[in-house]
Design a protein around this motif. Structure first.
Motif, PDB file in Angstrom:
ATOM      1  N   LEU A 241     -48.275  81.336 -27.313  1.00 50.06           N
ATOM      2  CA  LEU A 241     -49.520  81.426 -28.072  1.00 50.06           C
ATOM      3  C   LEU A 241     -49.521  80.450 -29.243  1.00 50.06           C
ATOM      4  N   MET A 242     -48.378  80.298 -29.899  1.00 52.40           N
ATOM      5  CA  MET A 242     -48.269  79.355 -31.000  1.00 52.40           C
ATOM      6  C   MET A 242     -48.662  77.950 -30.540  1.00 52.40           C
ATOM      7  N   GLU A 243     -48.115  77.518 -29.402  1.00 49.71           N
ATOM      8  CA  GLU A 243     -48.438  76.181 -28.894  1.00 49.71           C
ATOM      9  C   GLU A 243     -49.908  76.094 -28.475  1.00 49.71           C
ATOM     10  N   ALA A 244     -50.418  77.154 -27.864  1.00 53.64           N
ATOM     11  CA  ALA A 244     -51.812  77.137 -27.411  1.00 53.64           C
ATOM     12  C   ALA A 244     -52.777  77.094 -28.584  1.00 53.64           C
ATOM     13  N   LEU A 245     -52.473  77.831 -29.654  1.00 55.62           N
ATOM     14  CA  LEU A 245     -53.359  77.867 -30.816  1.00 55.62           C
ATOM     15  C   LEU A 245     -53.376  76.548 -31.573  1.00 55.62           C
ATOM     16  N   ARG A 246     -52.346  75.751 -31.408  1.00 52.73           N
ATOM     17  CA  ARG A 246     -52.320  74.419 -32.016  1.00 52.73           C
ATOM     18  C   ARG A 246     -53.053  73.381 -31.180  1.00 52.73           C
ATOM     19  N   SER A 247     -53.478  73.759 -30.000  1.00 55.06           N
ATOM     20  CA  SER A 247     -54.115  72.826 -29.070  1.00 55.06           C
ATOM     21  C   SER A 247     -55.631  72.991 -29.113  1.00 55.06           C
ATOM     22  N   PRO A 248     -56.372  72.118 -28.391  1.00 57.48           N
ATOM     23  CA  PRO A 248     -57.830  72.264 -28.309  1.00 57.48           C
ATOM     24  C   PRO A 248     -58.295  73.311 -27.289  1.00 57.48           C
ATOM     25  N   ALA A 249     -57.392  74.123 -26.730  1.00 61.46           N
ATOM     26  CA  ALA A 249     -57.791  75.121 -25.720  1.00 61.46           C
ATOM     27  C   ALA A 249     -58.993  75.918 -26.204  1.00 61.46           C
ATOM     28  N   PHE A 250     -59.978  76.113 -25.315  1.00 63.14           N
ATOM     29  CA  PHE A 250     -61.214  76.760 -25.746  1.00 63.14           C
ATOM     30  C   PHE A 250     -61.096  78.278 -25.833  1.00 63.14           C
ATOM     31  N   TYR A 251     -60.065  78.850 -25.208  1.00 64.47           N
ATOM     32  CA  TYR A 251     -59.901  80.303 -25.202  1.00 64.47           C
ATOM     33  C   TYR A 251     -58.418  80.614 -25.202  1.00 64.47           C
ATOM     34  N   VAL A 252     -57.943  81.295 -26.247  1.00 68.28           N
ATOM     35  CA  VAL A 252     -56.554  81.747 -26.331  1.00 68.28           C
ATOM     36  C   VAL A 252     -56.596  83.231 -26.659  1.00 68.28           C
ATOM     37  N   ALA A 253     -55.976  84.048 -25.822  1.00 69.53           N
ATOM     38  CA  ALA A 253     -56.116  85.499 -25.973  1.00 69.53           C
ATOM     39  C   ALA A 253     -54.812  86.195 -25.612  1.00 69.53           C
ATOM     40  N   ARG A 269     -48.216  83.760 -38.122  1.00 69.78           N
ATOM     41  CA  ARG A 269     -48.299  83.100 -39.424  1.00 69.78           C
ATOM     42  C   ARG A 269     -46.928  82.587 -39.868  1.00 69.78           C
ATOM     43  N   GLU A 270     -45.860  83.234 -39.419  1.00 67.49           N
ATOM     44  CA  GLU A 270     -44.515  82.792 -39.768  1.00 67.49           C
ATOM     45  C   GLU A 270     -44.139  81.494 -39.059  1.00 67.49           C
ATOM     46  N   PHE A 271     -44.916  81.097 -38.029  1.00 64.94           N
ATOM     47  CA  PHE A 271     -44.686  79.846 -37.324  1.00 64.94           C
ATOM     48  C   PHE A 271     -45.442  78.683 -37.967  1.00 64.94           C
ATOM     49  N   ASP A 272     -45.920  78.879 -39.180  1.00 63.65           N
ATOM     50  CA  ASP A 272     -46.650  77.833 -39.915  1.00 63.65           C
ATOM     51  C   ASP A 272     -47.987  77.484 -39.286  1.00 63.65           C
ATOM     52  N   LEU A 273     -48.576  78.425 -38.585  1.00 62.75           N
ATOM     53  CA  LEU A 273     -49.948  78.233 -38.141  1.00 62.75           C
ATOM     54  C   LEU A 273     -50.887  78.466 -39.318  1.00 62.75           C
ATOM     55  N   SER A 274     -51.981  77.745 -39.331  1.00 66.40           N
ATOM     56  CA  SER A 274     -52.967  77.944 -40.386  1.00 66.40           C
ATOM     57  C   SER A 274     -53.748  79.227 -40.132  1.00 66.40           C
ATOM     58  N   GLU A 275     -54.419  79.714 -41.175  1.00 60.84           N
ATOM     59  CA  GLU A 275     -55.259  80.900 -41.004  1.00 60.84           C
ATOM     60  C   GLU A 275     -56.358  80.637 -39.992  1.00 60.84           C
ATOM     61  N   ALA A 276     -56.894  79.411 -40.002  1.00 59.81           N
ATOM     62  CA  ALA A 276     -57.963  79.072 -39.051  1.00 59.81           C
ATOM     63  C   ALA A 276     -57.440  79.119 -37.618  1.00 59.81           C
ATOM     64  N   GLN A 277     -56.212  78.644 -37.406  1.00 56.95           N
ATOM     65  CA  GLN A 277     -55.645  78.680 -36.059  1.00 56.95           C
ATOM     66  C   GLN A 277     -55.371  80.111 -35.614  1.00 56.95           C
ATOM     67  N   VAL A 278     -54.802  80.924 -36.482  1.00 58.14           N
ATOM     68  CA  VAL A 278     -54.531  82.316 -36.136  1.00 58.14           C
ATOM     69  C   VAL A 278     -55.827  83.060 -35.852  1.00 58.14           C
ATOM     70  N   ALA A 279     -56.892  82.725 -36.590  1.00 60.86           N
ATOM     71  CA  ALA A 279     -58.169  83.411 -36.426  1.00 60.86           C
ATOM     72  C   ALA A 279     -58.799  83.150 -35.068  1.00 60.86           C
ATOM     73  N   THR A 280     -58.411  82.067 -34.407  1.00 56.99           N
ATOM     74  CA  THR A 280     -59.006  81.782 -33.093  1.00 56.99           C
ATOM     75  C   THR A 280     -58.393  82.627 -31.977  1.00 56.99           C
ATOM     76  N   LEU A 281     -57.270  83.297 -32.253  1.00 57.57           N
ATOM     77  CA  LEU A 281     -56.668  84.165 -31.227  1.00 57.57           C
ATOM     78  C   LEU A 281     -57.587  85.343 -30.943  1.00 57.57           C
ATOM     79  N   ARG A 282     -57.862  85.571 -29.693  1.00 63.81           N
ATOM     80  CA  ARG A 282     -58.696  86.707 -29.286  1.00 63.81           C
ATOM     81  C   ARG A 282     -57.784  87.824 -28.802  1.00 63.81           C
ATOM     82  N   GLY A 283     -57.731  88.894 -29.592  1.00 63.09           N
ATOM     83  CA  GLY A 283     -56.880  90.006 -29.235  1.00 63.09           C
ATOM     84  C   GLY A 283     -57.349  91.268 -29.928  1.00 63.09           C
ATOM     85  N   PRO A 284     -57.483  92.382 -29.244  1.00 61.11           N
ATOM     86  CA  PRO A 284     -57.234  92.530 -27.807  1.00 61.11           C
ATOM     87  C   PRO A 284     -58.201  91.684 -26.962  1.00 61.11           C
ATOM     88  N   ALA A 285     -57.670  91.057 -25.941  1.00 60.10           N
ATOM     89  CA  ALA A 285     -58.481  90.206 -25.073  1.00 60.10           C
ATOM     90  C   ALA A 285     -59.557  91.017 -24.374  1.00 60.10           C
TER      91      ALA A 285
END
Length: 340
Positions: A241-253, A269-285
């Motif tokens: 998920l960390m790698e996917a959230l750093r990418s342009p993938a249109f859906y990460v869940a 967040r401990e992987f140095d992802l930005s808040e904006a990147q973490v916010a794009t995670l869709r969960g529960p999918a």
């Protein structure tokens, strides 16, 4: 581009290579309800054989009659169907729908060979057709581009199929993979666990035992890629998920309860992802449909996947987390009222 339209281009190229002439019809505009969206393709051979679809069949029949009667046009031309209610009924266009098509005569297989070669290489390609000259040129396209028609130029965008990576090869993944194949996604399933890997039985998918984060990196997700984590195992899900959230993938869940997904976001967040990147995670999918069984949960996730792919805004759908929170609030309100 879906596999049907790829088949249309391939068949048209083959007909041209065999010495036939071809009429390529492209839906460029629709109003009201229509059976096929802008960009849909139909190829007609000079003897009336057809591949592809622009309607439920009536428009195809009329185009074949037009071809037999008038032959192929000398240059591209625009035709309209369903302008009036009577014509809409005649051509099977629902709710008074209207459709415009560009009819393009083809005689040389080389331009389609060039287009298909670039698609086979995984490129996203813009094809610009001059209506006056009938000449088509190819260029690199951007993921946000779509079909455009201004009366002088038809710009179509062709590209590889949408891709879906499922992390985990369990029962839910099997149901979701079958739905995704029906939606014309190219489906890759990743699960290094031997007990799951050996039981996978969904034909048409690509199965790998590599570690999920390595698979994400190797896939190089783009704006036509979706990644869904379904294992409940942070060791498998989180790095991918960390790698996917750093990418342009249109859906990460990710699957899991609201509590588990809140904990997952803290770990990410401990992987140095930005808040904006973490916010794009869709969960529960998924969207809330009261799903219980793996098949129902798969429908829920597929519905959200398609909604995001088609640009449906969040306020027009009801994700699982918001729906359950709303139900809990309603239950608390009822309890409070009953206690008074």
């Amino acid at each position: 581009m879906d596999s049907l339209d790829h088949d249309v281009l391939t068949r048209a190229r083959d007909w041209l290579a065999a010495g036939r002439r071809v009429l390529l019809a492209t839906v460029v505009r629709t109003w009201g309800s229509s059976p096929r969206p802008p960009g849909a393709l139909l190829a007609l051979r000079d003897d009336g054989r057809a591949v592809g679809s622009v309607s439920g069949g009536c428009i195809e029949d009329d185009l074949i009659d037009r071809l037999h009667r008038d032959g192929l046009p000398a240059t591209p031309q625009l035709v309209s169907y369903g302008v009036g209610a009577e014509e809409a009924r005649r051509f099977g266009l629902p709710c008074g729908g209207t459709m415009e098509l560009v009819l393009e005569p083809l005689a040389d297989p080389a331009p389609l060979d060039a287009l298909l070669a670039r698609l086979a290489a995984g490129e996203l390609v813009e094809r610009r057709l001059g209506m006056a000259s009938g000449r088509a040129t190819l260029a690199a396209a951007h993921p946000e581009q779509g079909l455009a028609y201004d009366g002088r130029t038809l710009t179509s965008v062709f590209g590889p199929r949408y891709r879906l990576l499922l992390i985990g090869a369990g029962q839910l993944s099997e149901s979701l993979a079958r739905i995704a194949l029906g939606l014309d996604f190219a489906v890759t399933v990743c699960d290094p666990r031997e007990e799951y890997h050996e039981e996978w039985r969904v034909a048409g998918t690509t199965l790998t035992r590599d570690m999920p984060d390595d698979v994400v990196i190797a896939m190089r997700p783009d704006a036509r890629t979706a990644v869904i984590a379904l294992t409940h195992d942070p060791k498998l899900d989180d790095l991918a998920l960390m790698e996917a959230l750093r990418s342009p993938a249109f859906y990460v869940a990710a699957l899991g309860s609201r509590r588990n997904n809140a904990a997952r976001r803290e770990r990410l967040r401990e992987f140095d992802l930005s808040e904006a990147q973490v916010a794009t995670l869709r969960g529960p999918a998924g969207l809330y449909i009261g799903s219980r069984t793996p098949a129902e949960i798969a429908v829920s996730i597929a519905a959200e996947l398609v909604a995001v792919k088609n640009g449906v805004t969040p306020e027009r759908v009801l994700p699982v987390a918001e729906a359950k929170a709303a139900l809990e609030l309603a239950a608390d309100t009822l309890s409070s009222c009953a206690a008074r």
